[in-house]
Design a protein around this motif. Structure first.
Motif, PDB file in Angstrom:
ATOM      1  N   LEU A 109     -17.690 -44.115 -48.617  1.00  0.00           N
ATOM      2  CA  LEU A 109     -18.598 -44.774 -49.563  1.00  0.00           C
ATOM      3  C   LEU A 109     -19.760 -43.868 -49.938  1.00  0.00           C
ATOM      4  CD1 LEU A 109     -18.592 -48.385 -48.099  1.00  0.00           C
ATOM      5  CD2 LEU A 109     -17.818 -47.723 -50.395  1.00  0.00           C
ATOM      6  N   ASP A 110     -20.301 -43.145 -48.963  1.00  0.00           N
ATOM      7  CA  ASP A 110     -21.364 -42.175 -49.257  1.00  0.00           C
ATOM      8  C   ASP A 110     -20.880 -41.141 -50.274  1.00  0.00           C
ATOM      9  OD1 ASP A 110     -23.646 -42.942 -47.814  1.00  0.00           O
ATOM     10  OD2 ASP A 110     -22.980 -41.924 -45.993  1.00  0.00           O
ATOM     11  N   GLY A 111     -19.667 -40.623 -50.064  1.00  0.00           N
ATOM     12  CA  GLY A 111     -19.105 -39.632 -50.975  1.00  0.00           C
ATOM     13  C   GLY A 111     -18.897 -40.188 -52.373  1.00  0.00           C
ATOM     14  N   LEU A 112     -18.424 -41.428 -52.458  1.00  0.00           N
ATOM     15  CA  LEU A 112     -18.210 -42.055 -53.763  1.00  0.00           C
ATOM     16  C   LEU A 112     -19.532 -42.277 -54.481  1.00  0.00           C
ATOM     17  CD1 LEU A 112     -16.440 -43.298 -55.924  1.00  0.00           C
ATOM     18  CD2 LEU A 112     -16.429 -45.431 -54.574  1.00  0.00           C
ATOM     19  N   VAL A 113     -20.535 -42.731 -53.760  1.00  0.00           N
ATOM     20  CA  VAL A 113     -21.857 -42.934 -54.365  1.00  0.00           C
ATOM     21  C   VAL A 113     -22.407 -41.602 -54.877  1.00  0.00           C
ATOM     22  CG1 VAL A 113     -24.261 -43.543 -53.844  1.00  0.00           C
ATOM     23  CG2 VAL A 113     -22.404 -45.070 -53.138  1.00  0.00           C
ATOM     24  N   ARG A 114     -22.243 -40.539 -54.096  1.00  0.00           N
ATOM     25  CA  ARG A 114     -22.697 -39.209 -54.549  1.00  0.00           C
ATOM     26  C   ARG A 114     -21.940 -38.761 -55.799  1.00  0.00           C
ATOM     27  NH1 ARG A 114     -22.615 -38.079 -49.181  1.00  0.00           N
ATOM     28  NH2 ARG A 114     -20.716 -36.860 -49.357  1.00  0.00           N
ATOM     29  N   ALA A 115     -20.624 -38.964 -55.809  1.00  0.00           N
ATOM     30  CA  ALA A 115     -19.816 -38.565 -56.969  1.00  0.00           C
ATOM     31  C   ALA A 115     -20.233 -39.350 -58.214  1.00  0.00           C
ATOM     32  CB  ALA A 115     -18.331 -38.781 -56.678  1.00  0.00           C
ATOM     33  N   LEU A 116     -20.434 -40.632 -58.064  1.00  0.00           N
ATOM     34  CA  LEU A 116     -20.852 -41.451 -59.211  1.00  0.00           C
ATOM     35  C   LEU A 116     -22.256 -41.081 -59.667  1.00  0.00           C
ATOM     36  CD1 LEU A 116     -19.383 -44.902 -58.155  1.00  0.00           C
ATOM     37  CD2 LEU A 116     -18.628 -43.476 -60.076  1.00  0.00           C
ATOM     38  N   GLY A 117     -23.062 -40.582 -58.747  1.00  0.00           N
ATOM     39  CA  GLY A 117     -24.400 -40.129 -59.102  1.00  0.00           C
ATOM     40  C   GLY A 117     -24.385 -38.889 -59.988  1.00  0.00           C
TER      41      GLY A 117
END
Length: 151
Positions: A109-117
């Motif tokens: 989830l951290d990685g996905l949030v960073r990617a979407l950022g």
């Protein structure tokens, strides 16, 4: 482009399939058939609380259209929608962090949030689309065994 049969997939999987299909900026995606039927998802009795929360993310279900639109060009409304997904995912992330034993999902989830950022107003660079797709895939891999989303 249509994503056939997507309504039978779990939330992360349907979004992953739709985002992965948005590789071409030449043809804007169609929203029809990409929304998961998360309202029919019923978490297993022993599933953590984050499963139902993840399945009910309203903004996440709109992500394929937004990513596809941004892949084709600039669109501030789609970028705003992606920001909504990030806010929803941060809420789920807080719940997952509060429950022990889900370190892999926290990382995903951290990685996905960073990617979407990294998503801007458009057009969406290939490296960002790939990062979002990989992030969604990791969330799916980590959440599916615990949550048992429909497949």
């Amino acid at each position: 482009m249509r994503i056939a049969g997507a309504v039978r997939l779990g939330v992360p999987t349907v979004v992953l399939a739709a985002v992965a299909a948005c590789a071409s900026a030449d043809e804007p995606p169609l929203a029809e058939g990409t929304e998961a039927r998360a309202s029919s998802y019923e978490a297993p009795a022993d599933a953590p609380t984050f499963c139902s929360r993840l399945a009910s993310l309203s903004e996440l279900r709109r992500l394929p259209l937004s990513i596809g639109t941004l892949a084709a060009g600039k669109d501030v409304e789609s970028r705003t929608q992606v920001s909504g997904v990030v806010a929803e995912l941060r809420g789920v992330l807080a719940v997952v962090r509060s429950e022990d034993g889900h370190d892999g999902l926290v990382t995903a989830l951290d990685g996905l949030v960073r990617a979407l950022g990294q998503v801007g107003d458009g057009p969406l660079p290939e490296r960002v689309r790939v990062a979002v797709t990989a992030g969604l895939e990791q969330v799916d891999v980590q959440a599916q065994p615990t949550c048992g989303f429909p497949s």
